[in-house]
Design a protein around this motif. Structure first.
Motif, mmCIF file in Angstrom:
data_model
loop_
_atom_site.group_PDB
_atom_site.id
_atom_site.type_symbol
_atom_site.label_atom_id
_atom_site.label_comp_id
_atom_site.label_asym_id
_atom_site.label_seq_id
_atom_site.Cartn_x
_atom_site.Cartn_y
_atom_site.Cartn_z
ATOM 1 N N SER A 102 -4.993 5.466 0.534
ATOM 2 C CA SER A 102 -4.713 4.077 0.164
ATOM 3 C C SER A 102 -3.244 3.908 -0.207
ATOM 4 C CB SER A 102 -5.625 3.626 -0.988
ATOM 5 O OG SER A 102 -5.422 4.415 -2.138
ATOM 6 N N ALA A 106 -0.364 1.720 1.965
ATOM 7 C CA ALA A 106 0.537 0.748 1.349
ATOM 8 C C ALA A 106 1.994 1.076 1.670
ATOM 9 C CB ALA A 106 0.313 0.710 -0.162
ATOM 10 N N THR A 203 -0.442 -4.943 -0.006
ATOM 11 C CA THR A 203 -1.713 -5.040 -0.727
ATOM 12 C C THR A 203 -2.894 -4.929 0.232
ATOM 13 O OG1 THR A 203 -0.699 -6.431 -2.422
ATOM 14 C CG2 THR A 203 -3.104 -6.469 -2.265
ATOM 15 N N GLY A 204 -2.809 -5.652 1.345
ATOM 16 C CA GLY A 204 -3.898 -5.632 2.309
ATOM 17 C C GLY A 204 -4.118 -4.269 2.927
ATOM 18 N N GLY A 206 -3.353 -1.238 1.609
ATOM 19 C CA GLY A 206 -3.952 -0.346 0.624
ATOM 20 C C GLY A 206 -5.411 -0.666 0.383
ATOM 21 N N GLN A 207 -5.721 -1.953 0.329
ATOM 22 C CA GLN A 207 -7.101 -2.376 0.083
ATOM 23 C C GLN A 207 -8.005 -2.031 1.266
ATOM 24 O OE1 GLN A 207 -7.427 -6.410 -1.315
ATOM 25 N NE2 GLN A 207 -9.593 -6.554 -0.790
ATOM 26 N N ARG A 210 -8.721 1.688 1.194
ATOM 27 C CA ARG A 210 -9.623 2.020 0.085
ATOM 28 C C ARG A 210 -11.051 1.565 0.377
ATOM 29 N NH1 ARG A 210 -9.607 3.314 -5.209
ATOM 30 N NH2 ARG A 210 -7.343 3.529 -5.201
ATOM 31 N N GLU A 211 -11.210 0.348 0.871
ATOM 32 C CA GLU A 211 -12.556 -0.180 1.094
ATOM 33 C C GLU A 211 -13.304 0.620 2.155
ATOM 34 O OE1 GLU A 211 -12.096 -4.312 1.966
ATOM 35 O OE2 GLU A 211 -11.809 -4.871 -0.145
ATOM 36 N N GLU A 214 -14.294 3.886 0.532
ATOM 37 C CA GLU A 214 -15.321 3.623 -0.489
ATOM 38 C C GLU A 214 -16.690 3.452 0.167
ATOM 39 O OE1 GLU A 214 -15.375 3.671 -3.650
ATOM 40 O OE2 GLU A 214 -13.354 3.332 -4.449
#
Length: 224
Positions: A102, A106, A203-204, A206-207, A210-211, A214
């Motif tokens: 993540s 970014a 931000t997008g 990294g998110q 991560r998602e 996850e």
């Protein structure tokens, strides 16, 4: 005082020194006694003491400073990476991937070059055309490595290269248990990551990274 009783002497001497450091005999930053003092304590000669110190220096526990002596730089030795990985739960690996990838995603959104972006898009395309689970995992690793490479952080890349390929079989086994139920959704999540990197959306990116990971973690936890 414990003494060395069997060969290899240098290995045994190193372990005895490490035991004494762990026990707190020498705190962090302390200077070790000289070879002439340590040798009799360990029951070995000066050359063996020197080799033991070299071993512990290589493991990050000791440091030799020219003209000053030998100093304690860590209170324990880090384990060999392969040993750690053999004991590691796959959930811990995914958590580590989340932390590494993540952040890498970014950074890639900021630092990626046109060449990086082409490599990422190419890896995404190749990921779609896999045949079989082994090929899928290999293509997926190539995609994620391309993202980490685009972060232009050699430490993140070294961490990725250090453990992800070595856990290839574990990843294959994990996906045998918990294959993505919707291939289009899985591909879409990766495509979303690529577009965030392309658009310099820190931000997008990294998110999205991560998602995706996850979801892998949640799926695996559901199999327990």
């Amino acid at each position: 005082m414990s003494q060395v009783r069997r060969a290899p002497l240098a290995d045994q001497a190193a372990e005895l020194l490490l035991e004494r450091i762990r026990a707190g005999e020498w705190p962090l930053g302390a200077k070790l006694p000289g070879e002439t003092t340590l040798g009799p304590q360990l029951g070995v000669g000066r050359s063996t003491v020197r080799e033991a110190i070299r071993q512990l220096a290589g493991r990050g526990v000791l440091a030799t400073r020219q003209g000053a002596g030998v100093f304690v730089t860590a209170l324990d030795a880090t384990e060999d990476w392969d040993v750690v990985l053999r004991r590691t739960d796959i959930l811990s690996v995914i958590e580590a991937r989340i932390a590494i990838e993540s952040e890498a995603a970014a950074l890639a959104a900021v630092r990626r070059t046109p060449q990086d972006l082409r490599a990422i898009r190419r890896a995404l395309s190749q990921r779609e055309g896999h045949s079989g689970l082994d090929d899928y995992v290999d293509a997926d690793m190539r995609f994620h490595r391309a993202v980490v490479t685009a972060a232009h952080n050699p430490i993140l890349l070294e961490l990725f290269d250090g453990f992800v390929p070595r856990l290839r079989e574990a990843m294959i086994e994990m996906l045998r248990i918990n294959q993505p139920k919707d291939g289009d959704t899985d591909h879409g999540a990766h495509a979303q990551l690529v577009e965030a990197i392309a658009e310099h959306d820190v931000t997008g990116a990294g998110q999205a990274s991560r998602e995706h990971l996850e979801q892998l973690k949640v799926g695996l936890e559901g199999q327990r």
